[in-house]
Enzyme design. Structure first.
Site, mmCIF file in Angstrom:
data_model
loop_
_atom_site.group_PDB
_atom_site.id
_atom_site.type_symbol
_atom_site.label_atom_id
_atom_site.label_comp_id
_atom_site.label_asym_id
_atom_site.label_seq_id
_atom_site.Cartn_x
_atom_site.Cartn_y
_atom_site.Cartn_z
ATOM 1 N N SER A 113 0.101 6.482 1.447
ATOM 2 C CA SER A 113 -0.574 5.542 2.345
ATOM 3 C C SER A 113 -0.532 4.097 1.859
ATOM 4 C CB SER A 113 -2.005 6.010 2.564
ATOM 5 O OG SER A 113 -2.613 5.267 3.573
ATOM 6 N N ASP A 121 -0.739 -0.145 7.449
ATOM 7 C CA ASP A 121 -0.545 0.201 6.037
ATOM 8 C C ASP A 121 0.764 0.952 5.786
ATOM 9 O OD1 ASP A 121 -1.290 2.575 7.252
ATOM 10 O OD2 ASP A 121 -2.305 3.325 5.462
ATOM 11 N N ASP A 180 1.765 4.019 5.619
ATOM 12 C CA ASP A 180 2.180 5.117 6.493
ATOM 13 C C ASP A 180 1.773 4.914 7.946
ATOM 14 O OD1 ASP A 180 -0.499 5.443 5.767
ATOM 15 O OD2 ASP A 180 -0.430 7.614 6.071
#
Ligand code: VG1
Ligand code: CO
Length: 543
Positions: free
Chosen positions: A113, A277, A279
């Protein structure tokens, strides 16, 4: 091509956190490390022979290597078909979208992430079920249990598969289908939002600036904003996904998305700014020189949902994670719909959405989403905001200020203290626990403690119980201080302090959140003796 069964021994550190397993890249590169974890996933879910799996990641360093390993393991474990994002890339929301659209048995998402990537950065892996959502705690605990007793894994000896060309390749008895998930995702967005209205807005002089932070959303943002909605090409910045995110920290907040923040607060600023972000599941929303807190964002979207085609019939309910401000609760009360308070992490929203109890969900950590998929969804939130802006024909700031005037303002901030030695972080938590018996009724300046507890949650759908989800100090006027240890970091411990107070008076709404919360901040530091126990004078990040 030979099928091999490889003998292995357990690693003792494969416990899943808030969102899957996250470790430094070199940890994942150890012999058998990834394989042990993937085999434990396969063993715990025991997909029926002939199942289809979705596979892809945020493009960070080690993504391609991991995908080749997982493909060969899937082939050796009896999968019939794997759908892979082109280039091995799938945003988290796109993976959820594709799992649902093609009704697959589940999917594996490779991502850490918002954590930095690169050779010495972080890597991560998580499993999503057939509803497209993160595995529930029951499943993640079963996976962890298997990692502690694993003795072998199965893998096919075969050449690497071409991941870059759309089409199907045979891998042993399994088919690998490389898909264009950008189109699948963009098509889903077109069913929810008024693309005609958005095209008129974006090609009609309303300027947006979207920062993909060299992470996964670049291609998705270009397809949607530029190709489909007619925004100028330069509306999307840092659009090329890079394995190290251009050495950045792909976390869309005021600290790490500073390049965008400078543009939006600068001269000749665009009307709207947003970032996502690593992902693609987080979002930050900015108006011209104006920051929308994620908690307010959830509340504003809920209050304006019927302006958006996909939600024109209203919401079944709203859910927010416990540390997220109660701004959404006020909207839910006004709409006469339920509001659920869950532990941190998107995996707790899945059952509520599957049962039709909630439509919108949100977390203070820049996560917003709905039941269109089972993950939080960065670009969805941006499109939702733009649709509301277009329908109301008002600026972001005007919309938020009108919202505060109607509902009052839940002034909110989160202070993170990162990379604290684990021992010191535990001492901070113990220090607060030790005061529990004497806290109720105690006064600090104008604040009096109503209750102090450790948040626990019983899932209203399946009855599963989760304890120790964060310390809550609740004050008599509705203000709150919450302490939690992060479950996504890879270095030491991160202490999060969440601060919230309620301000009904419009005359006070112009105040900076840090000023308005200064007394609560002082109380939090006094109660926890954080400076004394950790030696830290300042938070690492304030959002
Ligand atoms: C953080 C956030 C949490 C979020 C999680 C995963 O977890 O606080 O709200 O669901 O990250 O988001 P923690 O345990 O570090 O507080 V993401 O975009 O990192 O998958
Ligand atoms: Co994310």
């Amino acid at each position: 091509m030979t099928l091999r069964t490889v003998a292995t021994t357990p690693f003792n550190d494969q416990k899943l956190g808030t969102s899957g397993l996250r470790k430094r890249v070199p940890v994942f590169q150890q012999a058998h490390y990834l394989e042990n974890f993937v085999q434990s996933i396969f063993d715990s879910i025991s997909a029926p022979a002939g199942s289809t799996l979705v596979l892809g990641g945020d493009g960070r360093y080690y993504n391609r290597e991991a995908i080749q390993i997982i493909l060969k393991m899937a082939a050796a474990n009896g999968y019939a078909r794997v759908l892979v994002g082109q280039g091995g890339i799938l945003s988290t929301p796109a993976a959820s979208c594709v799992i649902r659209k093609y009704q697959t048995y589940g999917g594996i998402i490779l991502s850490a992430s918002h954590n930095p990537g690169g050779v010495d950065g972080d890597f991560g892996i998580k499993y999503n079920g057939s509803n497209g959502g993160p595995a529930t705690e029951t499943v993640t605990e079963a996976i962890f249990a298997l990692t502690k007793q694993i003795s072998q894994y199965h893998i096919l000896d075969a050449a690497d598969v071409n991941l870059d060309t759309i089409g199907t390749t045979q891998l042993g008895a399994m088919q690998v289908e490389v898909i264009n998930a950008v189109n699948d995702y963009a098509d889903l967005m077109a069913t929810l939002f008024d693309f005609n209205q958005l095209r008129a807005l974006l090609s009609g002089g309303f300027r947006i600036q979207f920062d993909a932070m060299h992470a996964v959303t670049g291609p998705y943002a270009q397809e949607i904003f530029v190709n489909r909605l007619g925004a100028p090409v330069n509306s999307v910045m840092n659009a090329v996904p890079l394995p190290d995110f251009g050495q950045g920290h792909p976390d869309p907040n005021l600290t790490y998305a500073h390049e965008l923040v400078e543009i939006v607060y600068g001269e000749n600023a665009p009307d709207f700014g947003a970032a996502s972000d690593g992902d693609g599941d987080r979002n930050m929303i900015l108006g011209k020189g104006f920051f929308v807190t994620p908690s307010d964002s959830l509340a504003v979207l809920a209050a304006n949902a019927t302006l958006v085609p996909g939600y024109k019939n209203g919401l079944a309910g709203i859910a927010r994670s416990m540390p997220t401000s109660a701004a959404a609760d006020r909207v839910a009360a006004d709409l006469g719909i339920p509001c659920f308070e869950t532990p941190t992490g998107w995996k707790f929203f899945g059952n509520l959405m599957d049962a039709g109890k909630v439509t919108l969900c949100g977390e203070e950590s820049f996560g917003t989403g709905s039941d269109h998929i089972r993950e939080k969804d960065g670009l969805w939130a941006v499109l939702f905001w733009l649709n509301v802006v277009a329908a109301r024909n008002e600026s972001v700031e005007a919309i938020v200020r009108a919202h505060w005037a109607k509902y009052g303002r839940n002034v909110y901030s989160r202070h993170d203290y990162e990379a604290i030695p684990t021992e010191a972080a535990n001492q901070v938590i113990q220090k607060i626990y030790a005061q529990f018996p004497e806290l109720a009724g105690k006064s600090y300046g104008r604040y009096t403690v109503a209750t102090a507890d450790d948040f626990s949650y019983t899932d209203p759908v399946d009855g599963s119980f989760s304890s120790k989800q964060g310390i809550r100090i609740l004050f008599t006027d509705g203000s709150r201080i919450i302490f939690r240890l992060s479950g996504t970091g890879t270095e030491g411990a991160t202490i999060r302090i969440y601060l919230e107070s309620y301000e009904p008076d419009v005359a006070q709404h112009h105040l900076d959140a840090q000023d308005a919360l200064s007394e609560l901040i002082a109380i939090a530091l006094e109660l926890s003796d954080l400076k004394g126990l950790t030696g830290r004078e300042q938070p690492t990040v304030i959002t």
